[in-house]
Design a protein around this motif. Structure first.
Motif, short mmCIF file in Angstrom:
data_model
loop_
_atom_site.label_atom_id
_atom_site.label_comp_id
_atom_site.label_asym_id
_atom_site.label_seq_id
_atom_site.Cartn_x
_atom_site.Cartn_y
_atom_site.Cartn_z
N PHE A 207 0.57 -1.31 -0.08
CA PHE A 207 0.26 -0.08 -0.18
C PHE A 207 0.81 0.83 -0.07
CE2 PHE A 207 -2.36 -2.46 2.04
CZ PHE A 207 -3.70 -3.61 0.99
N VAL A 208 0.48 2.36 -0.21
CA VAL A 208 0.84 3.78 0.02
C VAL A 208 1.28 3.91 1.61
CG1 VAL A 208 0.57 4.25 -2.82
CG2 VAL A 208 -0.76 5.11 -0.12
N PRO A 209 2.05 4.81 1.55
CA PRO A 209 2.40 4.82 2.81
C PRO A 209 0.88 5.73 3.45
CG PRO A 209 4.29 5.10 1.78
CD PRO A 209 3.35 4.93 1.12
N SER A 210 0.57 4.92 4.65
CA SER A 210 -0.60 5.22 5.11
C SER A 210 -0.61 5.15 6.81
CB SER A 210 -1.79 4.81 4.78
OG SER A 210 -1.35 4.67 3.13
N ALA A 211 -1.28 6.48 7.54
CA ALA A 211 -1.58 5.44 8.57
C ALA A 211 -3.15 4.67 8.90
CB ALA A 211 -1.75 7.15 9.43
N ILE A 212 -2.80 3.69 10.66
CA ILE A 212 -3.60 3.73 11.10
C ILE A 212 -5.67 3.99 10.32
CG2 ILE A 212 -4.87 1.58 12.14
CD1 ILE A 212 -1.88 1.57 13.42
N PRO A 213 -5.93 4.00 9.48
CA PRO A 213 -7.38 4.41 9.10
C PRO A 213 -8.14 4.34 11.53
CG PRO A 213 -6.88 3.04 7.55
CD PRO A 213 -5.71 3.11 8.35
N GLU A 214 -8.65 5.84 11.97
CA GLU A 214 -8.99 6.00 13.42
C GLU A 214 -10.48 5.28 12.81
OE1 GLU A 214 -9.01 9.52 14.98
OE2 GLU A 214 -6.86 9.18 15.16
N ASN A 215 -11.28 5.00 12.08
CA ASN A 215 -12.29 4.52 11.41
C ASN A 215 -12.36 3.09 11.92
OD1 ASN A 215 -13.12 6.32 10.73
ND2 ASN A 215 -14.04 5.70 8.96
N PHE A 216 -11.13 2.19 12.29
CA PHE A 216 -11.04 1.26 11.77
C PHE A 216 -11.51 0.35 13.16
CE2 PHE A 216 -7.34 -0.67 8.82
CZ PHE A 216 -8.47 -1.00 7.98
N THR A 217 -10.73 0.95 13.95
CA THR A 217 -11.21 1.46 15.58
C THR A 217 -12.67 1.37 16.15
OG1 THR A 217 -11.52 3.92 16.29
CG2 THR A 217 -9.52 3.11 16.84
N ARG A 218 -13.37 1.24 15.24
CA ARG A 218 -15.13 1.45 15.27
C ARG A 218 -15.61 -0.44 14.86
NH1 ARG A 218 -17.27 5.14 10.52
NH2 ARG A 218 -18.59 3.64 10.99
N LEU A 219 -14.16 -0.80 14.84
CA LEU A 219 -14.40 -2.48 14.78
C LEU A 219 -14.35 -3.18 15.89
CD1 LEU A 219 -12.20 -2.93 11.53
CD2 LEU A 219 -14.90 -2.44 11.98
N LYS A 220 -15.56 -2.87 16.65
CA LYS A 220 -15.90 -3.19 17.87
C LYS A 220 -16.18 -4.66 18.04
CE LYS A 220 -16.35 1.02 19.69
NZ LYS A 220 -15.26 1.95 20.22
N LYS A 221 -16.42 -5.14 17.58
CA LYS A 221 -16.30 -6.99 17.25
C LYS A 221 -14.68 -7.20 17.15
CE LYS A 221 -21.42 -7.24 16.63
NZ LYS A 221 -22.35 -8.51 16.33
N LEU A 222 -14.00 -6.93 16.28
CA LEU A 222 -12.33 -7.53 16.33
C LEU A 222 -11.43 -7.97 17.30
CD1 LEU A 222 -11.82 -7.34 12.95
CD2 LEU A 222 -10.12 -5.23 13.94
N LYS A 223 -11.62 -9.24 16.62
CA LYS A 223 -10.29 -9.69 17.42
C LYS A 223 -9.29 -10.11 17.07
CE LYS A 223 -14.05 -13.57 18.44
NZ LYS A 223 -15.22 -14.70 18.81
N GLU A 224 -8.95 -10.19 15.78
CA GLU A 224 -7.59 -9.89 14.94
C GLU A 224 -7.51 -9.08 14.12
OE1 GLU A 224 -5.07 -12.70 12.06
OE2 GLU A 224 -6.59 -14.23 13.37
N LEU A 225 -6.63 -8.13 14.26
CA LEU A 225 -6.42 -7.13 13.45
C LEU A 225 -4.57 -7.18 12.81
CD1 LEU A 225 -6.47 -5.12 11.79
CD2 LEU A 225 -6.16 -3.23 13.84
N TRP A 226 -4.58 -8.07 11.40
CA TRP A 226 -2.81 -8.13 10.67
C TRP A 226 -3.06 -7.50 10.10
CZ3 TRP A 226 -1.87 -13.53 8.18
CH2 TRP A 226 -0.74 -13.55 7.86
N MET A 227 -1.44 -6.65 10.60
CA MET A 227 -1.42 -6.08 8.99
C MET A 227 0.13 -5.33 8.78
SD MET A 227 -4.17 -2.78 10.08
CE MET A 227 -3.64 -1.97 7.91
N THR A 228 1.09 -6.94 9.04
CA THR A 228 2.29 -7.13 8.74
C THR A 228 2.93 -6.29 7.44
OG1 THR A 228 2.11 -8.95 10.40
CG2 THR A 228 4.42 -8.22 9.31
N LYS A 229 4.10 -5.55 7.73
CA LYS A 229 4.50 -5.12 6.62
C LYS A 229 3.53 -4.40 5.63
CE LYS A 229 8.52 -6.40 3.51
NZ LYS A 229 8.99 -7.40 3.13
N SER A 230 2.91 -3.59 6.01
CA SER A 230 1.74 -2.95 5.43
C SER A 230 2.02 -1.75 4.43
CB SER A 230 0.58 -3.16 5.70
OG SER A 230 0.26 -4.77 6.19
N ASN A 231 2.88 -1.27 4.82
CA ASN A 231 3.58 0.50 4.88
C ASN A 231 2.54 1.28 5.77
OD1 ASN A 231 5.27 1.71 3.69
ND2 ASN A 231 4.60 2.23 1.36
N LEU A 232 2.91 0.61 6.92
CA LEU A 232 1.62 1.41 7.87
C LEU A 232 3.19 2.94 8.17
CD1 LEU A 232 0.39 -0.90 9.91
CD2 LEU A 232 -0.47 1.33 8.21
#
Length: 866
Positions: A207-232
């Motif tokens: 991905f183009v260099p990007s910050a972790i979208p704050e929208n992701f924090t709305r995923l209240k049921k999320l158990k696994e977030l796997w973003m290794t080597k994603s150009n964060l």
């Protein structure tokens, strides 16, 4: 008891009607058995009947019993054929299976673009197409599969943007897009709208260099977030601590910076936290409520401070990995008491003090890795208390004392690496022969005693250099058939080198016996097909001839035989070794001329050659200089990466003379090149071809009997750092071409017969008097002797040097002027007198004498023929 009233006829009628209605609906909803079987057989034919579905054949049994087929209420609802060698496309008629809810074709060979024909599978809830060969973009209308709960597209070649439609699956629970080629966009914030999402996998994309979208924090049921080597990039949002269901967080191998949010350690359900290989800084937060953490990996960051003592509250912790940071202080004692702890990796920090004595006492410790710190004291007594310890890795510390006895009784050990410490005393007897031990590395301590009579049979690596071991090499080593690396260097071992050591070369990669007290001859038992890459025998008392069996070492990269008493001629036969990089024969009794090679391309990879301090004579080996390809046109940094000889199996080291100082190169850069032929009896001129070695770093031809001029081609040695031609009989001027050598740090031309002005510019303005001493004809800076006009330097050309030994333009001009005057005067006299007799007699008499000499010579030649 009340009386049961019989149902009225109307109720019976409606009951019967409802029964028939439900039965009819069920029959209408079911797809005929034969139709589904026909579709599956057609699918088998389309995929060219891979062996995995050969059992799909018409029979009395239902197709619901076929491998990979799942049925519900007699209808096909699932096709699961992962890793079944299926090739070809997904055909449209697959959606004729009207009740199909799940398709799993993971790990097959299905090419092409995303199969939009699956839009027609209206009941599809589970789709796994991972690890195939899909390419192109994921369609913008992919959300037409509205009922999907699982969408798994990882390990393909999808590219472009992740479409916004990904965020419009109302029921999606599992989304995996790992390991694709998304490279023209960032993460669509619409993913934050997937309110039912439990697993989000976006790792290993570009991905183009990007910050972790704050929208992701709305995923209240999320158990696994796997973003290794994603150009964060950027910081980890503090609001990640507001994702209460989070169990697995992996943001490793990105460019995240800033501090670790303290909120992470408030997540009660968090069990795995992976933030390694980022640029995170600051201190590690204290544990608050994340008491379920089982694995923490914060390695390869810029973290400072200490390990919080309350990490001892993590009673479920199995792995603590904090290496490659700047952590300091002592290792908390509370960590050593965690009962579940298996894996401790704290290396390359600044931890100090002693290792807590309780380490291992209460746990089932498997890995203990604390190297490259400032730890003191002894090894703990209980590391192997659980009986499962696989490795003790504690090199590069300040540990002292004798090794604990438990090391000899810990049968589970595979690796012991405790080199570069201050240990002393004898090695516990059982350690040498530990049942499963594969690697024993004890170098750079003060261990003493003799080598054991019993050695672990499957030991592959034994390194005990730089200790005080004594005695002879025991035969126990000859039984170590798995041994690949044997380093006994820098000890006090004696006796002769056993002949059977040559036989070990069939498995050995490295045999390093340098700096001991061995005597006798070099074993001559190196067999054909051996794997030997490094043979180091420097600094012993070996004598005799070089064994011809060395020619069988076709993988040999390093041959270091320096500082012995070998009495032989130069081994020209070694020039056929295709992999030889380093040849050290210094300080022996080699003699005679080197001569020309009979090999078309001799020493094709030779980069370091040291023949100094021998008795070689004759001319310099011009033939070799013209063929040392590894010293020509080498990339200076090899694509910007520093690489060393022996990387991957052993760090080679050699002793060389660099810039006038004898040093030990503990690590040898693959771009380092040197020729040292000093302190011999070479004579003749320096060949101009030496200028072709333009990647040469060090050249030392000092203390020989070389004559003639310094060739201007030396100016082609663009990377030369040290040039020593001292103590020869060189004459002429210093070529001005040497001024272009901008890497030159050390220049020694002393004790020669050089004349003329010293060139100016670049490095030449930094050299001192001792670079030019004992050359009485030199003048100019930095010498006190000034130069006159007649010493003005002239640009030289190859094979056309100025004038020999002090003849300058002034002397030539005087001779030229006198000759012109004499010629004009003589012509004038001839003109006046016509034909002066004295001039005629002088010319004709000279001609007559010359004619008589020629006639006599002709008669002598004729007589010889007769």
């Amino acid at each position: 008891m009340s009386k049961i009233t019989p149902a009225s006829p109307e109720i019976h009628f409606y009951t019967i009607f409802l029964f028939f209605l439900l039965t009819f609906s069920s029959c209408a909803a079911s797809q005929p058995h034969d139709e589904e079987q026909t579709i599956l057989l057609k699918l088998k034919q389309h995929w060219k009947s891979p062996p995995s579905i050969n059992h799909w054949t018409p029979s009395n049994s239902s197709h619901c019993s076929w491998p990979g087929i799942t049925c519900t209420n007699g209808s096909v609802t699932g096709i699961s054929l992962p890793d079944k060698n299926i090739t070809g496309t997904i055909p449209p008629f697959i959606c004729h299976l009207k009740h199909l809810t799940a398709i799993d074709l993971n790990s097959n060979y299905i090419p092409g673009k995303f199969p939009t024909i699956l839009y027609n599978c209206s009941n599809l809830q589970y789709l796994d197409l991972a690890m195939n060969n899909f390419v192109g973009k994921i369609p913008d209308d992919v959300d037409r599969m509205a009922r999907l709960k699982y969408l798994i597209l990882g390990a393909n070649n999808f590219s472009g943007d992740v479409p916004k439609a990904i965020g419009r699956f109302p029921s999606l629970q599992f989304l995996s897009l790992v390991q694709n080629e998304f490279n023209s966009g960032s993460f669509p914030p619409e993913i934050g709208n997937l309110s039912n999402l439990e697993v989000l996998q976006l790792a290993y994309n570009r991905f183009v260099p990007s910050a972790i979208p704050e929208n992701f924090t709305r995923l209240k049921k999320l158990k696994e977030l796997w973003m290794t080597k994603s150009n964060l990039i950027g910081e980890i949002p503090e609001m990640v601590g507001d994702m209460p269901a989070l169990e697995h967080l992996d943001l490793a191998m990105n460019n995240l910076s800033g501090k670790i949010p303290s909120g992470l350690f408030r997540l009660k359900n968090l069990t795995e936290l992976y933030l390694f290989w980022n640029r995170l800084s600051g201190e590690i937060p204290h544990v608050v409520e994340a008491l379920n953490l089982a694995a923490i990996d914060l390695s390869s960051n810029n973290l400072t401070g200490t390990i919080p003592d309350d990490f001892g509250k993590l009673t479920k912790l199995t792995g603590l990995v904090l290496y490659f940071n700047q952590l300091s202080g002592q290792i908390p004692e509370s960590i050593g008491r965690i009962p579940t702890l298996k894996d401790v990796r704290l290396f390359s920090n600044n931890f100090s003090g002693e290792v807590p004595p309780d380490f291992g006492r209460y746990s089932m410790l498997e890995a203990f890795e604390v190297p490259d710190n400032q730890l003191t004291g002894r090894l703990p007594e209980h590391l192997c208390a659980g009986g499962k310890l696989l490795g003790v890795v504690a090199f590069d510390n300040k540990l002292t004392g004798e090794l604990p006895k438990w090391l000899g009784n810990c049968s589970s050990l595979l690796t012991v690496m405790i080199y570069n410490n201050g240990f002393s005393g004898n090695i516990p007897g059982g350690l040498w022969s530990s049942l499963n031990l594969k690697s024993l590395m004890l170098s750079n301590n003060s261990f003493s005693g003799e080598l054991p009579n019993k050695l672990a049979w499957n030991l592959s690596r034994l390194e005990i250099s730089n200790n005080k071991f004594s005695g002879k090499i025991p035969c126990s080593i000859c039984n170590a058939n798995s041994l690949e690396l044997l380093d006994l260097s820098y000890n006090r071992l004696t006796g002769m080198i056993p002949q059977w050591l040559g036989n070990l070369s069939n498995n050995l990669l490295v045999l390093d016996l340098r700096m001991n007290n061995f005597h006798g001859t070099i074993p001559g038992t190196f067999a054909r097909g051996n794997r030997l890459r490094n043979l180091g025998l420097n600094g012993n008392h070996l004598e005799g001839l070089l064994p011809q069996s060395l020619i069988n070492c076709q993988n040999l990269e390093v041959l270091d035989l320096g500082n012995n008493k070998i009495h032989d001629r130069f081994p020209n036969w070694l020039d056929t070794l295709p992999a030889l990089h380093i040849l050290i024969l210094r300080s022996n009794r080699f003699h005679g001329s080197i001569g020309d090679s009979k090999t078309r391309f001799p020493f094709p990879k030779l980069r370091i050659v040291d023949l100094s301090h021998n008795e070689f004579s004759g001319f310099l080996p011009t033939n070799y200089f013209t063929n040392l390809k590894a010293m020509m046109n080498m990339d200076e940094e090899e694509k910007g990466e520093r690489r060393y000889m022996g990387d991957g199996y052993y760090r080679d080291s050699v002793t060389v003379t660099v810039k006038g100082t004898t040093i030990v190169l503990v690590k040898i850069l693959t771009i380092f090149t040197t020729i040292d032929l000093s302190n011999n009896k070479f004579q003749g001129v320096i060949p101009k071809f030496i200028g072709n070695l333009n990647s040469l770093r060090v050249l030392n031809l000092s203390h020989n009997i070389l004559t003639g001029h310094m060739p201007p081609s030396l100016g082609n040695l663009r990377l030369i750092e040290s040039l020593d031609l001292s103590s020869n009989k060189l004459n002429g001027v210093i070529p001005v071409q040497l001024v272009s050598l901008t890497f030159l740090e050390v220049l020694n031309l002393s004790n020669n017969h050089l004349v003329g002005p010293i060139p100016h510019g670049n490095q030449f303005d930094t050299f001192e008097n001792n670079s030019y001493s004992e050359n009485l004809g030199l003048c100019g800076f930095p010498l006190s002797k000034k130069c006159g006009d007649h010493n003005r330097p002239l640009i030289q050309e190859e094979d056309n040097f100025e004038f020999v030994d002090g003849f300058g333009w002034k002397a030539v001009s005087m001779g030229y002027g006198c000759g012109v005057v004499f010629g004009l005067a003589t012509g004038y006299l001839i003109f006046l007198t016509g034909r002066p007799k004295w001039f005629v007699r002088m010319v004709e008499g000279s001609r007559h004498k010359k004619s008589k000499r020629l006639n006599k010579s002709a008669r002598r030649q004729g007589g010889r023929r007769n």
